[in-house]
Design an enzyme around this catalytic site. Sequence first.
Site, PDB file in Angstrom:
ATOM      1  N   GLU A 129       0.827  -1.206   0.000  1.00 28.82           N
ATOM      2  CA  GLU A 129       0.000   0.000   0.000  1.00 28.82           C
ATOM      3  C   GLU A 129       0.864   1.260   0.000  1.00 28.82           C
ATOM      4  O   GLU A 129       2.042   1.211   0.399  1.00 28.82           O
ATOM      5  CB  GLU A 129      -0.921  -0.006   1.234  1.00 28.82           C
ATOM      6  CG  GLU A 129      -1.894  -1.172   1.227  1.00 28.82           C
ATOM      7  CD  GLU A 129      -2.983  -1.078   2.272  1.00 28.82           C
ATOM      8  OE1 GLU A 129      -3.888  -1.922   2.253  1.00 28.82           O
ATOM      9  OE2 GLU A 129      -2.935  -0.142   3.108  1.00 28.82           O
ATOM     10  N   GLU A 243       8.129 -16.438  -3.251  1.00 29.76           N
ATOM     11  CA  GLU A 243       8.400 -15.177  -3.945  1.00 29.76           C
ATOM     12  C   GLU A 243       9.858 -14.754  -3.768  1.00 29.76           C
ATOM     13  O   GLU A 243      10.506 -14.322  -4.732  1.00 29.76           O
ATOM     14  CB  GLU A 243       7.475 -14.074  -3.427  1.00 29.76           C
ATOM     15  CG  GLU A 243       7.712 -12.740  -4.126  1.00 29.76           C
ATOM     16  CD  GLU A 243       6.832 -11.616  -3.614  1.00 29.76           C
ATOM     17  OE1 GLU A 243       7.007 -10.469  -4.067  1.00 29.76           O
ATOM     18  OE2 GLU A 243       5.960 -11.873  -2.745  1.00 29.76           O
ATOM     19  N   GLY A 340      32.745  -0.303 -20.836  1.00 35.87           N
ATOM     20  CA  GLY A 340      33.145   1.087 -20.980  1.00 35.87           C
ATOM     21  C   GLY A 340      31.985   1.950 -21.457  1.00 35.87           C
ATOM     22  O   GLY A 340      30.845   1.787 -21.027  1.00 35.87           O
ATOM     23  N   GLY A 341      32.272   2.857 -22.379  1.00 35.16           N
ATOM     24  CA  GLY A 341      31.237   3.768 -22.885  1.00 35.16           C
ATOM     25  C   GLY A 341      30.074   3.043 -23.534  1.00 35.16           C
ATOM     26  O   GLY A 341      28.930   3.502 -23.460  1.00 35.16           O
TER      27      GLY A 341
END
Length: 388
Positions: A129, A243, A340-341
Amino acid sequence: MTSMYFTEEHNLFRKSLQEFLKKEVVPHIEDWEKSGEIDKSVWLKFGEMGFFGINYPEAYGGLDLDLFYTVILLEELQKINSGGFAAAVWAHVYLAMTHLNAEGDETIKEKYLVPSITGEKIGCLCITEPFGGSDVAGMRTTAVKKGDTYVINGSKTFITNGVSSDYLVIAAKTTPEMGNKGISIFVIDRDVPGVSATKLDKLGWRASDTGEIAFDNVTIPVSNLMGEENKGFAYIMQHFALERLIMGINAHARAEYALDYAQQYMSERTAFGKTIDRFQALRHKFSDLHAELDVCKNYNYAVANALDKGEYVVKEATISKLQCTKMADEVVSQCLQFLGGYGYMEEYPMARLFRDSRLGPIGGGTSEILREILAKIIIDKKEYKPAT
């Protein structure tokens, strides 16, 4: 080492599932990730193949197979690199359907479980909730009995399949003054007056819909109560073990996918005249990550084996989720670094994997909550027992 858990039948099932996912799911993942909606026709295909009924009784159209078929399903879903799609599947099969099978009477099973197995109906589980988070006992949603009906008021949030599902399994307080001993479980049709849902915008898991759901004087028949009134908290706690183990298995599977991808990339990427998998700093880090993955994976298999034999594995499943999601986040982050990039680019899988993995230590009970549960078990000697 892991062959002790998997038979030739398991391996054939894995190959069949891989082929199915490659044909029916993988070609659509990019579209579903962008739209945030999964084509419902794929659920019928899952149902036709029996994937939704793996561990459910044959009497309702299931296959009644052991838990390692479920392990295979979870592992292969992680390796298509869409945490959202995977979540939509297991939230239906192992959250909503688990309650239908365990607490639903014959009428409920025929009306909801049977079409859930065929893929004609998709469900969601509504526990969390807006003001409660991991505090299940603190829920405010109420179900007031009036004659032969219950009137439900309140709200739920962070619900996977919360917008697109056909039915909702919901926890609500039937006797609020009893605290966690006054919670009950119900099943509600999506189209019942007073049920409304709002789609949430998330960092990851973008293929699945996650919703906030409101219940405004929702009136349902008494027959929609599942199990006994006021025993909902015990039911929830009992199923949390599955779960949490599922999320632990998901974690080791996505870590394995990340390492496999990174290893392939590193064997092809060159720098300073050699492939980067020849640099000691990277090789040793990769070895550390692989070792951590191996420990987690084999621990998960041992816990799955115990659960399959009917053991009550709340402690072990809690450890699984806590440690494996932590491990997966580290693995994915480091694998992104290996690229890396390119790891930061959306056209490579690590960016999405990085976002999707981050939910692991949050969903299904935060790591902070899990540590406190373990402290109660280990230090305070608290015993959690199955619902009776």
